[in-house]
Scaffold this active site. Structure first.
Site, PDB file in Angstrom:
ATOM      1  CG  ASP A 239      -1.833   1.095   1.373  1.00 54.33           C
ATOM      2  OD1 ASP A 239      -2.759   0.977   0.459  1.00 54.33           O
ATOM      3  OD2 ASP A 239      -1.890   2.086   2.301  1.00 54.33           O
ATOM      4  CD  GLU A 299      -2.309   2.641  -3.579  1.00 53.73           C
ATOM      5  OE1 GLU A 299      -3.487   3.328  -3.829  1.00 53.73           O
ATOM      6  OE2 GLU A 299      -1.660   2.788  -2.529  1.00 53.73           O
TER       7      GLU A 299
HETATM    8  C1  NOJ Z   1      -4.298   3.055  -0.571  1.00 52.68           C
HETATM    9  C2  NOJ Z   1      -5.677   2.160  -0.441  1.00 52.68           C
HETATM   10  O1  NOJ Z   1      -6.066   1.491  -1.686  1.00 52.68           O
HETATM   11  C3  NOJ Z   1      -6.709   3.051   0.060  1.00 52.68           C
HETATM   12  O2  NOJ Z   1      -7.960   2.315   0.011  1.00 52.68           O
HETATM   13  C4  NOJ Z   1      -6.195   3.433   1.417  1.00 52.68           C
HETATM   14  O3  NOJ Z   1      -7.461   4.182   2.030  1.00 52.68           O
HETATM   15  C5  NOJ Z   1      -4.927   4.272   1.411  1.00 52.68           C
HETATM   16  N1  NOJ Z   1      -4.147   3.680   0.540  1.00 52.68           N
HETATM   17  C6  NOJ Z   1      -4.420   4.393   2.757  1.00 52.68           C
HETATM   18  O4  NOJ Z   1      -4.148   3.276   3.070  1.00 52.68           O
END
Ligand code: NOJ
Length: 573
Positions: A239, A299
Site C-alpha cells: 500500500d 500501489e
Molecule cells: C491506498 C488504498 O488503496 C486506500 O484504499 C487507502 O485508503 C489508502 N491507501 C490508505 O491506506
C-alpha cells in the site's frame, strides 16, 4: 499487539516452545509447496491472472452483513472456473475500520469480523486445492492510532515506541509544524495534548505514519512479511509505497492554484512523497520475498513512466509488479490515448501491470460506459485488458459488469472522505458494494442487509443469471481468460500496435515464435472495418481466423468488420 512484541524470555514455557517448533515445521512444509516458477520456467506471477477481493463485500458466510474469509473459501471453485490464479485480499487484519482495514491495529492476526487465523489457514488450503494463491495487502506507511505501538508512542516523549512515529513541535502555539495537507483532508498534523506535540499522518488522523528512518520499524515490518510467507502467503500488494519517507527538515510543500474536493489548497507533494529511500526499502522487502518465491505488487501512483520504471529496480531488484495507474487516467474510449499509454509502459524495463479498476476508483463499467451500450463496452474493455502483455489484476465484479452504486444522501455514506467532501467527493462506497451472486435477497451476498446496498442492476448482472447466458459479460470474460491461459502469443508475445492512425479501432498484434493473435476493438458507436498489412511483422500473406468475437464481428482474409463496440480476437495463419 503484534505477537512479536509479547515475546519476552519470561513467557517461554515448554508448551510455547513446542508450539513454536510445530509452527516453524508446518511453515516449512507450506513454503516448500509454493514453487517460485511454473512448469515452463517463467516466474509464476507472469502467467497468472490476479483477482482483487474487498473482503467486506465478497461473500458473507455467517450472515452478519459483512463478508468474511470463510465466504472467500466457499467461492474458490467459482474463482478457479473463472480462470483466476491468485487472489489479492485487501487488509483483513484487526482494525478499527476507520479506513476499512487500511488502519491496521495488529499486523499478525485476522479481524474477528472476517474470522480468525484458523479460517485464514483454511482459506489458503482451499486455495491450494483449487490452484489459487493468496496475496495479502501490506500497509507499511502507517498503522491505526489504536495499534499498541502508537498507544505507547503517544504516552510520553520517552516511551519505547516514541520514535516509531513522526512527532514534532508546532511552528508556534496552535500552528502545525508545516503546511503539509493530508490526502484525506485537513492538515497532515494532529496535535496530541498528552505530550504537546504533533504527529504526522499522510492519510486520516487515525492512521499515523510510521517512521521508517528508525531501524526498529524496518525490522519489525520485514519480519511481518516473513511471518505471513511462512503461513502460506504468495506475496503482498504494498500500500502507498511512495509515502514511506518524508523530508526530515519538514520544508513546506509548494502550494498550487485552487482547492481540492475537500476544500484544502492544492499542493505539490514535493517534500512528503517519492523519496529515494523508498527504493532501498523495496529492495529489502524484495530480498525477504525472494526467500519464498513471493511476488510484490506495488500501489505505485506515478505521473510518468520514468517513475514507474524505477519501481522495478536495478536489474529487477524491487517490485516485480508495480501497477500502472496512468492507464486509469485514460478515461474515455480513445485508441490514440490508450496506444500512447501502452507504448510508454512497453518502453519500461519490466513486466507490465495495467490497472483498469480497484476499490479506490469508479468501476470501469461507469468510466467507459455510455449509458446505452454498457454491456458491450464492458466486454470490449475485458477483451482489451485481458489480451495486453503483462499480468492483469481483475477487481471483483468486473467480470459480471458490476456498476458503481454511489450513495444518494450524505447520511448514507460510509467512507469518511465521502462525508467530509460531500457533495463533490462522495467517497469510495460506490465501487465497494457486495458481489452480485444471484437474484435472491441482497444478490445472494448475505441473508442480512449488507453493509452497503446492492444496486438494482443485480437482477440482471449476477453470476447465476450470466452463467446461463452465452452472450453475457461473464461468459466473455471466461472465454478470454481460458484463451489467455493456453495461448502462447497472449502469454508471452510481444505487443505491436497496428493501424496507428485509426481513431476508432484499437488494434494490436501479440506475436511469439512465429505465432500471432490479432485483437481489434471498435471503440466507437458506429460500425467499422479495418484491414491489416502484417508483412512488417513477418505475416505477409496471413489470413485471420476468429477465436472470440462479438455477435456481428467477422474476419475475412486480412480484414475485420465490427459492429458498434464490437470486438474480435483472431489467430493469424
Ligand atoms: C491506498 C488504498 O488503496 C486506500 O484504499 C487507502 O485508503 C489508502 N491507501 C490508505 O491506506
Amino acid at each position: 499487539m503484534s505477537r512479536r512484541s509479547w515475546l519476552s524470555p519470561s513467557l517461554f514455557s515448554p508448551w510455547l516452545t513446542l508450539s513454536l517448533l510445530l509452527t516453524v515445521f508446518c511453515s516449512l512444509v507450506v513454503v516448500a509447496q509454493v514453487p517460485p516458477v511454473d512448469t515452463e520456467g517463467h516466474p509464476w506471477w507472469q502467467h497468472a491472472v490476479f483477482y482483487e477481493i474487498y473482503p467486506r463485500s465478497f461473500a458473507d458466510s455467517n450472515n452478519d452483513g459483512v463478508g468474511d474469509l470463510n465466504g472467500i473459501s466457499s467461492k474458490m471453485s467459482y474463482l478457479r472456473d473463472l480462470g483466476v490464479d491468485a487472489i489479492w485480499i485487501t487488509p483483513c487484519y484487526p482494525s478499527p475500520q476507520v479506513d476499512f482495514g487500511y488502519d491496521v491495529a495488529d499486523y499478525e492476526n485476522i479481524d474477528p469480523m472476517y474470522g480468525n487465523l484458523a479460517d485464514f489457514d483454511h482459506m489458503v488450503a482451499e486455495g491450494r486445492k483449487h490452484h489459487v494463491r493468496v496475496i495479502l495487502d501490506f500497509v507499511p506507511n502507517h498503522t491505526s492510532d489504536q495499534h499498541p505501538w502508537f498507544q505507547d508512542s503517544k504516552s510520553s516523549r520517552t516511551a519505547p515506541h516514541r520514535d516509531w512515529y513522526i512527532w514534532r513541535d508546532g511552528k508556534a502555539p496552535g500552528q502545525p509544524p508545516n503546511n503539509w495537507i493530508s490526502i484525506f483532508g485537513g492538515s497532515a498534523w494532529t496535535f496530541d495534548p498528552t505530550t504537546n506535540q504533533y504527529y504526522y499522518h499522510f492519510f486520516y488522523a487515525q492512521q499515523p505514519d510510521l517512521n521508517w528512518r528508525n531501524p526498529a520499524v524496518e525490522k519489525v515490518m520485514l519480519d511481518t512479511t516473513r511471518w505471513w510467507y511462512k503461513r502460506g502467503v504468495s506475496g503482498f500488494r504494498l500500500d502507498a509505497v511512495d509515502t514511506l519517507f518524508e523530508d526530515p527538515a519538514l520544508h513546506d510543500n509548494p502550494v498550487l492554484p485552487g482547492v481540492n474536493k475537500q476544500g484544502d489548497p492544492n499542493e505539490e507533494n514535493q517534500y512528503n512523497t517519492n523519496f529515494p529511500e523508498v527504493h532501498k526499502e523495496l529492495q529489502n522487502l524484495r530480498k525477504v520475498a525472494d526467500e519464498s518465491g513471493a511476488v510484490l505488487i506495488g500501489e505505485t501512483w506515478t505521473s510518468n513512466v520514468a517513475q514507474l520504471d524505477r519501481y522495478y529496480g536495478q536489474g529487477g531488484n524491487e517490485l516485480q509488479m508495480p501497477m500502472d495507474f496512468m492507464f486509469t487516467m485514460v478515461n474515455k474510449l480513445s485508441p490514440p490515448e490508450f496506444r500512447r499509454q501502452i507504448a510508454a509502459v512497453e518502453s519500461a524495463h519490466g513486466w507490465p501491470v495495467f490497472v483498469i479498476s480497484n476499490h479506490d476508483i469508479v468501476r470501469s463499467y461507469n468510466r467507459y460506459g455510455d449509458g446505452k451500450n454498457n454491456d458491450a463496452i464492458s466486454k470490449l474493455m475485458g477483451a482489451f485488458y485481458l489480451t495486453l502483455r503483462g499480468t492483469p489484476i481483475l477487481y471483483y465484479g468486473e467480470e459480471i459488469g458490476m456498476e458503481n452504486n454511489d450513495p444518494a444522501r450524505k447520511e448514507d455514506v460510509k467512507d469518511p472522505i465521502g462525508r467530509t467532501g460531500w457533495p463533490k467527493e462522495k467517497g469510495r462506497d460506490g465501487e465497494r458494494t457486495p458481489m452480485q451472486w444471484n437474484t435472491g435477497p441482497n444478490a445472494g451476498f448475505s441473508k442480512k442487509d449488507p453493509w452497503l446496498p446492492v444496486p438494482p442492476s443485480y437482477q440482471t448482472h449476477n453470476v447465476a443469471t450470466e452463467s446461463k447466458d452465452s452472450n453475457s459479460v461473464l461468459n466473455l470474460y471466461k472465454k478470454v481468460l481460458a484463451l489467455r491461459h493456453t495461448n502462447e502469443a497472449l502469454l508471452e508475445g510481444n505487443y505491436t500496435a497496428l493501424n496507428e492512425d485509426d481513431l476508432n479501432v484499437m488494434c494490436y498484434l501479440r506475436s511469439y515464435k512465429g505465432k500471432a493473435v490479432l485483437v481489434a476493438l471498435n471503440m466507437s458507436a458506429t460500425p467499422q472495418k479495418a484491414a491489416f498489412d502484417l508483412s512488417k511483422q513477418g505475416f505477409g500473406r496471413a489470413t485471420l481466423r476468429s477465436l472470440i468475437a462479438s455477435p456481428e464481428a467477422s474476419a475475412k482474409g486480412n480484414e475485420v468488420t465490427l459492429e458498434p463496440f464490437g470486438l474480435l480476437i483472431a489467430e493469424v495463419n
